[in-house]
Design a protein around this motif. Structure first.
Motif, PDB file in Angstrom:
ATOM      1  N   TYR A   1       0.826  -1.206   0.000  1.00  0.00           N
ATOM      2  CA  TYR A   1       0.000   0.000   0.000  1.00  0.00           C
ATOM      3  C   TYR A   1       0.861   1.258   0.000  1.00  0.00           C
ATOM      4  O   TYR A   1       0.491   2.268  -0.609  1.00  0.00           O
ATOM      5  CB  TYR A   1      -0.935  -0.005   1.203  1.00  0.00           C
ATOM      6  N   ARG A   2       1.990   1.220   0.687  1.00  0.00           N
ATOM      7  CA  ARG A   2       2.883   2.375   0.685  1.00  0.00           C
ATOM      8  C   ARG A   2       3.353   2.679  -0.735  1.00  0.00           C
ATOM      9  O   ARG A   2       3.319   3.828  -1.192  1.00  0.00           O
ATOM     10  CB  ARG A   2       4.094   2.117   1.577  1.00  0.00           C
ATOM     11  N   GLY A   3       3.796   1.640  -1.446  1.00  0.00           N
ATOM     12  CA  GLY A   3       4.235   1.841  -2.822  1.00  0.00           C
ATOM     13  C   GLY A   3       3.119   2.325  -3.718  1.00  0.00           C
ATOM     14  O   GLY A   3       3.334   3.161  -4.599  1.00  0.00           O
ATOM     15  N   ALA A   4       1.906   1.816  -3.484  1.00  0.00           N
ATOM     16  CA  ALA A   4       0.767   2.238  -4.303  1.00  0.00           C
ATOM     17  C   ALA A   4       0.428   3.698  -4.054  1.00  0.00           C
ATOM     18  O   ALA A   4       0.151   4.458  -4.994  1.00  0.00           O
ATOM     19  CB  ALA A   4      -0.438   1.352  -4.004  1.00  0.00           C
ATOM     20  N   ILE A   5       0.451   4.120  -2.793  1.00  0.00           N
ATOM     21  CA  ILE A   5       0.156   5.512  -2.465  1.00  0.00           C
ATOM     22  C   ILE A   5       1.190   6.433  -3.083  1.00  0.00           C
ATOM     23  O   ILE A   5       0.870   7.467  -3.682  1.00  0.00           O
ATOM     24  CB  ILE A   5       0.108   5.704  -0.934  1.00  0.00           C
ATOM     25  N   GLN A   6       2.458   6.061  -2.975  1.00  0.00           N
ATOM     26  CA  GLN A   6       3.524   6.909  -3.490  1.00  0.00           C
ATOM     27  C   GLN A   6       3.564   6.942  -5.015  1.00  0.00           C
ATOM     28  O   GLN A   6       4.130   7.863  -5.601  1.00  0.00           O
ATOM     29  CB  GLN A   6       4.872   6.437  -2.947  1.00  0.00           C
ATOM     30  N   SER A   7       2.971   5.935  -5.648  1.00  0.00           N
ATOM     31  CA  SER A   7       2.978   5.909  -7.110  1.00  0.00           C
ATOM     32  C   SER A   7       1.944   6.836  -7.726  1.00  0.00           C
ATOM     33  O   SER A   7       2.003   7.138  -8.915  1.00  0.00           O
ATOM     34  CB  SER A   7       2.745   4.474  -7.610  1.00  0.00           C
ATOM     35  N   VAL A   8       0.960   7.264  -6.905  1.00  0.00           N
ATOM     36  CA  VAL A   8      -0.033   8.216  -7.409  1.00  0.00           C
ATOM     37  C   VAL A   8       0.615   9.599  -7.473  1.00  0.00           C
ATOM     38  O   VAL A   8       1.308  10.020  -6.557  1.00  0.00           O
ATOM     39  CB  VAL A   8      -1.274   8.252  -6.503  1.00  0.00           C
ATOM     40  N   GLY A   9       0.403  10.300  -8.559  1.00  0.00           N
ATOM     41  CA  GLY A   9       1.040  11.592  -8.761  1.00  0.00           C
ATOM     42  C   GLY A   9       0.818  12.553  -7.605  1.00  0.00           C
ATOM     43  O   GLY A   9      -0.322  12.794  -7.196  1.00  0.00           O
ATOM     44  N   GLY A  10       1.908  13.110  -7.054  1.00  0.00           N
ATOM     45  CA  GLY A  10       1.795  14.035  -5.942  1.00  0.00           C
ATOM     46  C   GLY A  10       1.053  15.304  -6.301  1.00  0.00           C
ATOM     47  O   GLY A  10       0.454  15.946  -5.440  1.00  0.00           O
TER      48      GLY A  10
ATOM     49  N   ALA B   1      -2.642  -1.385  -6.244  1.00  0.00           N
ATOM     50  CA  ALA B   1      -2.193  -2.419  -5.302  1.00  0.00           C
ATOM     51  C   ALA B   1      -2.757  -3.801  -5.612  1.00  0.00           C
ATOM     52  O   ALA B   1      -2.292  -4.790  -5.035  1.00  0.00           O
ATOM     53  CB  ALA B   1      -2.585  -2.018  -3.878  1.00  0.00           C
ATOM     54  N   ILE B   2      -3.729  -3.894  -6.506  1.00  0.00           N
ATOM     55  CA  ILE B   2      -4.404  -5.179  -6.723  1.00  0.00           C
ATOM     56  C   ILE B   2      -3.450  -6.298  -7.141  1.00  0.00           C
ATOM     57  O   ILE B   2      -3.494  -7.397  -6.563  1.00  0.00           O
ATOM     58  CB  ILE B   2      -5.552  -5.033  -7.740  1.00  0.00           C
ATOM     59  N   PRO B   3      -2.567  -6.114  -8.152  1.00  0.00           N
ATOM     60  CA  PRO B   3      -1.686  -7.234  -8.544  1.00  0.00           C
ATOM     61  C   PRO B   3      -0.791  -7.747  -7.408  1.00  0.00           C
ATOM     62  O   PRO B   3      -0.747  -8.960  -7.156  1.00  0.00           O
ATOM     63  CB  PRO B   3      -0.867  -6.634  -9.697  1.00  0.00           C
ATOM     64  N   PRO B   4      -0.068  -6.860  -6.677  1.00  0.00           N
ATOM     65  CA  PRO B   4       0.735  -7.394  -5.579  1.00  0.00           C
ATOM     66  C   PRO B   4      -0.101  -7.966  -4.441  1.00  0.00           C
ATOM     67  O   PRO B   4       0.329  -8.902  -3.759  1.00  0.00           O
ATOM     68  CB  PRO B   4       1.570  -6.188  -5.107  1.00  0.00           C
ATOM     69  N   VAL B   5      -1.304  -7.423  -4.221  1.00  0.00           N
ATOM     70  CA  VAL B   5      -2.187  -7.994  -3.199  1.00  0.00           C
ATOM     71  C   VAL B   5      -2.620  -9.400  -3.597  1.00  0.00           C
ATOM     72  O   VAL B   5      -2.767 -10.286  -2.750  1.00  0.00           O
ATOM     73  CB  VAL B   5      -3.412  -7.084  -2.968  1.00  0.00           C
ATOM     74  N   ALA B   6      -2.819  -9.630  -4.885  1.00  0.00           N
ATOM     75  CA  ALA B   6      -3.160 -10.973  -5.363  1.00  0.00           C
ATOM     76  C   ALA B   6      -2.034 -11.957  -5.044  1.00  0.00           C
ATOM     77  O   ALA B   6      -2.277 -13.080  -4.599  1.00  0.00           O
ATOM     78  CB  ALA B   6      -3.423 -10.943  -6.866  1.00  0.00           C
ATOM     79  N   ASN B   7      -0.800 -11.520  -5.262  1.00  0.00           N
ATOM     80  CA  ASN B   7       0.341 -12.378  -4.926  1.00  0.00           C
ATOM     81  C   ASN B   7       0.403 -12.637  -3.428  1.00  0.00           C
ATOM     82  O   ASN B   7       0.654 -13.772  -2.987  1.00  0.00           O
ATOM     83  CB  ASN B   7       1.640 -11.724  -5.403  1.00  0.00           C
ATOM     84  N   GLU B   8       0.188 -11.588  -2.628  1.00  0.00           N
ATOM     85  CA  GLU B   8       0.216 -11.751  -1.177  1.00  0.00           C
ATOM     86  C   GLU B   8      -0.910 -12.673  -0.704  1.00  0.00           C
ATOM     87  O   GLU B   8      -0.721 -13.472   0.218  1.00  0.00           O
ATOM     88  CB  GLU B   8       0.097 -10.384  -0.499  1.00  0.00           C
TER      89      GLU B   8
ATOM     90  N   TYR C   1     -11.688  -2.583 -13.130  1.00  0.00           N
ATOM     91  CA  TYR C   1     -11.621  -1.259 -12.510  1.00  0.00           C
ATOM     92  C   TYR C   1     -10.323  -0.519 -12.808  1.00  0.00           C
ATOM     93  O   TYR C   1     -10.050   0.512 -12.207  1.00  0.00           O
ATOM     94  CB  TYR C   1     -11.793  -1.386 -10.995  1.00  0.00           C
ATOM     95  N   GLN C   2      -9.562  -1.018 -13.740  1.00  0.00           N
ATOM     96  CA  GLN C   2      -8.307  -0.359 -14.072  1.00  0.00           C
ATOM     97  C   GLN C   2      -8.571   0.990 -14.748  1.00  0.00           C
ATOM     98  O   GLN C   2      -9.467   1.126 -15.576  1.00  0.00           O
ATOM     99  CB  GLN C   2      -7.469  -1.243 -14.999  1.00  0.00           C
TER     100      GLN C   2
ATOM    101  N   GLY D   1      -1.341   6.915 -12.068  1.00  0.00           N
ATOM    102  CA  GLY D   1      -0.110   6.927 -11.318  1.00  0.00           C
ATOM    103  C   GLY D   1       1.143   7.125 -12.130  1.00  0.00           C
ATOM    104  O   GLY D   1       2.216   6.734 -11.706  1.00  0.00           O
ATOM    105  N   ILE D   2       1.064   7.746 -13.299  1.00  0.00           N
ATOM    106  CA  ILE D   2       2.245   7.831 -14.151  1.00  0.00           C
ATOM    107  C   ILE D   2       3.228   8.885 -13.683  1.00  0.00           C
ATOM    108  O   ILE D   2       4.384   8.869 -14.067  1.00  0.00           O
ATOM    109  CB  ILE D   2       1.825   8.154 -15.601  1.00  0.00           C
ATOM    110  N   GLU D   3       2.762   9.795 -12.786  1.00  0.00           N
ATOM    111  CA  GLU D   3       3.661  10.841 -12.336  1.00  0.00           C
ATOM    112  C   GLU D   3       4.658  10.345 -11.314  1.00  0.00           C
ATOM    113  O   GLU D   3       5.816  10.713 -11.304  1.00  0.00           O
ATOM    114  CB  GLU D   3       2.872  12.019 -11.750  1.00  0.00           C
TER     115      GLU D   3
END
Length: 228
Positions: A106-115, A144-151, A213-214, A219-221
């Motif tokens: 979730y931390r990585g997902a939050i930080q990946s959204v453009g500031g 976060a969905i793909p890494p959450v699926a792995n987890e 829901y994609q 998050g490209i920024e």
């Protein structure tokens, strides 16, 4: 008795264990979400003291083997006067460990959204909480969905360790039937196949959710705002 007859006889018992495995997975993932999300929020927006405490928790939870955590909860806590059922001990142990990994997701997902999106929301008069809840969080969840699926698949497989403290899940049921049939290979292969089906369903279901829901270009920024 041939192998097919053995599988047919063992299957009802294995399915009973499968239900327990699914319950373990669900509650463990839920604990991981409930604890992991606040940890991720604290990592991104917290002060130095909070980040330090969270880092210690994560390092401990990710460094101690899950089997050791389960044994400590089941056999160590009673020595301190705290006794909990084995199923609950397994859920707590697996859930606390999963929370450490989910918080990183979730931390990585939050930080990946453009500031800049957060800055724009604040400039429009939104409170910090509303900006996060309505602008950042919906995008971060999709990322976060793909890494959450792995987890989720990892947690599902980790539930097999619960048999070591007496939880009658899928693997424990298989062990019981092996003791009466004396054909371990057939039973273990059947257990492995059930795990394969479960992990495939989990990953497939979350993949469908992700595609539905994609949001293109999300998050490209990258990076996160220092406005907090």
């Amino acid at each position: 008795m041939d192998n097919l007859d053995l599988i047919q006889q063992a299957l009802p018992y294995l399915l009973e264990g499968t239900v327990v495995t699914i319950e373990l997975t669900f509650w463990s993932l839920l604990i991981g979400i409930v604890i992991g999300l606040p940890l991720a929020f604290g990592q991104v927006y917290g002060n130095k003291a909070l980040k330090f405490v969270i880092a210690i928790y994560e390092r401990l939870a990710r460094s101690i083997p899950l089997l050791v955590m389960l044994l400590l909860l089941n056999y160590g806590l009673p020595r301190l006067g705290l006794r909990i059922p084995v199923f609950r001990a397994a859920v707590i142990g697996i859930g606390l460990r999963s929370a450490a990994y989910q918080s990183q997701i979730y931390r990585g997902a939050i930080q990946s959204v453009g500031g800049s999106q957060l800055k724009a929301a604040l400039s429009l008069g939104m409170s910090r909480f509303k900006a996060f809840f309505y602008i950042i969080a919906p995008q971060a969840i999709r990322i976060a969905i793909p890494p959450v699926a792995n987890e989720s698949a990892i947690v599902l497989k980790d539930t097999s360790l619960a048999f070591t403290i007496g939880v009658v899940e899928l693997l424990r049921q298989g062990e019981y039937y092996i003791a009466t049939s004396n054909k371990p290979m057939v039973i273990y292969l059947t257990v492995a196949f059930i795990y394969f089906v479960l992990t495939t369903l989990v990953n497939g279901g979350l993949s469908l959710f992700e595609r539905k829901y994609q949001i293109p270009g999300i998050g490209i920024e990258g990076g996160h705002s220092d406005a907090y």
